[in-house]
Design a protein around this motif. Structure first.
Motif, PDB file in Angstrom:
ATOM      1  N   THR A 146      12.435   9.032  -6.661  1.00 24.27           N
ATOM      2  CA  THR A 146      11.947   7.721  -6.225  1.00 24.27           C
ATOM      3  C   THR A 146      10.631   7.393  -6.915  1.00 24.27           C
ATOM      4  O   THR A 146      10.409   6.252  -7.342  1.00 24.27           O
ATOM      5  CB  THR A 146      11.774   7.684  -4.694  1.00 24.27           C
ATOM      6  N   ALA A 147       9.753   8.384  -7.038  1.00 22.05           N
ATOM      7  CA  ALA A 147       8.472   8.156  -7.717  1.00 22.05           C
ATOM      8  C   ALA A 147       8.701   7.696  -9.155  1.00 22.05           C
ATOM      9  O   ALA A 147       8.078   6.731  -9.622  1.00 22.05           O
ATOM     10  CB  ALA A 147       7.636   9.431  -7.690  1.00 22.05           C
TER      11      ALA A 147
ATOM     12  N   ASP B 101       0.878  -1.170   0.000  1.00 20.85           N
ATOM     13  CA  ASP B 101       0.000   0.000   0.000  1.00 20.85           C
ATOM     14  C   ASP B 101       0.919   1.225   0.000  1.00 20.85           C
ATOM     15  O   ASP B 101       1.399   1.657   1.051  1.00 20.85           O
ATOM     16  CB  ASP B 101      -0.903  -0.006   1.232  1.00 20.85           C
ATOM     17  N   VAL B 102       1.189   1.756  -1.176  1.00 24.77           N
ATOM     18  CA  VAL B 102       2.127   2.872  -1.310  1.00 24.77           C
ATOM     19  C   VAL B 102       1.333   4.173  -1.318  1.00 24.77           C
ATOM     20  O   VAL B 102       0.602   4.461  -2.268  1.00 24.77           O
ATOM     21  CB  VAL B 102       2.970   2.746  -2.596  1.00 24.77           C
ATOM     22  N   ARG B 103       1.489   4.969  -0.261  1.00 26.43           N
ATOM     23  CA  ARG B 103       0.758   6.233  -0.152  1.00 26.43           C
ATOM     24  C   ARG B 103       1.597   7.423  -0.613  1.00 26.43           C
ATOM     25  O   ARG B 103       1.066   8.397  -1.134  1.00 26.43           O
ATOM     26  CB  ARG B 103       0.301   6.446   1.293  1.00 26.43           C
ATOM     27  N   SER B 104       2.898   7.362  -0.384  1.00 29.51           N
ATOM     28  CA  SER B 104       3.791   8.423  -0.862  1.00 29.51           C
ATOM     29  C   SER B 104       5.220   7.920  -0.776  1.00 29.51           C
ATOM     30  O   SER B 104       5.509   6.944  -0.075  1.00 29.51           O
ATOM     31  CB  SER B 104       3.635   9.710  -0.036  1.00 29.51           C
ATOM     32  N   VAL B 105       6.113   8.593  -1.507  1.00 26.72           N
ATOM     33  CA  VAL B 105       7.544   8.308  -1.408  1.00 26.72           C
ATOM     34  C   VAL B 105       8.274   9.627  -1.178  1.00 26.72           C
ATOM     35  O   VAL B 105       7.673  10.694  -1.175  1.00 26.72           O
ATOM     36  CB  VAL B 105       8.075   7.577  -2.664  1.00 26.72           C
TER      37      VAL B 105
ATOM     38  N   MET C 182       3.112  11.636  -6.087  1.00 32.14           N
ATOM     39  CA  MET C 182       3.301  10.792  -4.905  1.00 32.14           C
ATOM     40  C   MET C 182       4.684  10.972  -4.288  1.00 32.14           C
ATOM     41  O   MET C 182       4.942  10.505  -3.183  1.00 32.14           O
ATOM     42  CB  MET C 182       3.062   9.321  -5.257  1.00 32.14           C
ATOM     43  N   GLY C 183       5.577  11.647  -4.997  1.00 34.81           N
ATOM     44  CA  GLY C 183       6.895  11.951  -4.444  1.00 34.81           C
ATOM     45  C   GLY C 183       6.814  13.249  -3.658  1.00 34.81           C
ATOM     46  O   GLY C 183       7.141  14.317  -4.185  1.00 34.81           O
ATOM     47  N   ILE C 184       6.383  13.178  -2.419  1.00 35.03           N
ATOM     48  CA  ILE C 184       6.031  14.392  -1.667  1.00 35.03           C
ATOM     49  C   ILE C 184       7.234  14.985  -0.940  1.00 35.03           C
ATOM     50  O   ILE C 184       7.731  16.051  -1.297  1.00 35.03           O
ATOM     51  CB  ILE C 184       4.883  14.101  -0.681  1.00 35.03           C
ATOM     52  N   VAL C 185       7.720  14.301   0.083  1.00 35.98           N
ATOM     53  CA  VAL C 185       8.853  14.808   0.863  1.00 35.98           C
ATOM     54  C   VAL C 185       9.230  13.741   1.882  1.00 35.98           C
ATOM     55  O   VAL C 185       8.452  12.814   2.147  1.00 35.98           O
ATOM     56  CB  VAL C 185       8.499  16.140   1.581  1.00 35.98           C
ATOM     57  N   ASP C 186      10.402  13.862   2.462  1.00 31.79           N
ATOM     58  CA  ASP C 186      10.830  12.948   3.522  1.00 31.79           C
ATOM     59  C   ASP C 186      10.004  13.212   4.781  1.00 31.79           C
ATOM     60  O   ASP C 186       9.916  14.354   5.244  1.00 31.79           O
ATOM     61  CB  ASP C 186      12.320  13.174   3.818  1.00 31.79           C
TER      62      ASP C 186
END
Length: 314
Positions: free
Chosen positions: A87-88, A78-82, A97-101
């Protein structure tokens, strides 16, 4: 649900904060969905690091080493964000989906708010540099405070938040500095520093990763990193790197040498002069800081993701 923690002998605050950050963001998570592993902060999207068995919930993790897991099976992933756009892209996910650390959300915890400034200009090295270099002594000569990334995570983070400037070889040193609105300067002592993960995070916030080069400070550091020391190139030694990994917070292979003498210490310090000069010059460079609006937008998006997880899992 159990947060994944890449546990190392040496310790690393950027990994260790997983032990308590998710309990703040998702209270009660450990009491539900025992079959699910929460994969959060860290460069851990790697087939050699994550266990094969069990379902994974990914919130903000990054790729950077080894082989990326196949995350297409939604019954297991279940990948919600990376962590960021790189990485996305690598994972074949939408760029959004590549939001932030997720480490940036440490600033939301009450215990890390309203920390008084101490006026320090602080250098936080990569853990390998901390284990094999002469950086504590070098920092004394160039007017910087030294911060070991292998220390207790909350103590390290408080020091970052209290500083006036962070000179970071540790990526999470820069991430936390930026999150606490502390200007930062990136440095690198070897090609073994992973630029993919740095750029992944940097692009999520619209900043650039252009590290200032600082020479390694010891022969042991050069061997572990595959770097040059006084013009002599060394191939990276996995055995040497593994030995460094056994050094705990505050320990250093140079200081632990049983044959150390005053003369040898003085000789090693003399050989580290180029490192001191490089670090001093780097500390005078123009620091970076992401825009307030960019950081706020990323945090808002990530908090929205976490709210969705809260609805679905808790």
């Amino acid at each position: 649900m159990k947060p994944f923690h890449w546990e190392s002998t040496h310790g690393n605050f950027g990994d260790d904060l997983n032990l308590w950050l998710w309990d703040f963001l998702l209270p009660g998570l450990r009491d539900v969905h025992k079959e699910t592993l929460l994969v959060g902060v860290g460069t851990v999207l790697n087939t050699e690091i994550l266990p094969d068995e069990g379902r994974k919930l990914v919130i903000g993790s990054g790729f950077g080493y080894g082989s990326l897991p196949d995350m297409r099976d939604t019954s297991q992933w279940d990948v919600r964000s990376v962590r960021g756009p790189l990485t996305a892209e690598k994972a074949g996910l939408p760029a959004a989906m590549g939001i932030v650390d997720p480490a940036v959300l440490v600033t939301e915890m009450p215990e890390f708010q309203n920390i008084s400034k101490n006026g320090k200009r602080t250098f936080i090295p990569h853990w390998e540099s901390a284990a094999a270099g002469l950086w504590p002594e070098i920092c004394k000569t160039v007017g910087l405070s030294y911060l070991d990334p292998r220390g207790e995570a909350k103590a390290v983070i408080r020091e970052i938040a209290a500083s006036e400037l962070i000179v970071a070889e540790s990526m999470h040193g820069a991430i936390l500095a930026d999150a606490f609105r502390v200007p930062w300067i990136a440095v690198s002592s070897s090609r073994s520093i992973n630029s993919f993960k740095w750029n992944d995070w940097a692009r999520s916030l619209g900043v650039t990763y252009q590290p200032k080069h600082i020479p390694v400070s010891t022969r042991a550091e050069a061997i572990a990193k595959g770097a040059k020391f006084w013009g002599v190139g060394f191939e990276r030694s996995n055995l040497a790197a593994a030995e460094l990994g056994k050094q705990r917070y505050g320990e250093n292979v140079m200081l632990a040498d049983p044959e150390q003498t005053t003369l040898r210490v003085m000789a090693k310090q003399a050989l580290a002069v180029p490192s001191a000069l490089g670090l001093w010059q780097a500390s005078k460079a123009k620091p970076q800081l992401s825009k307030d609006s960019a950081l706020a937008a990323c945090k808002e998006r990530l908090l929205s993701v976490i709210e969705g997880v809260r609805r679905d899992y808790l």
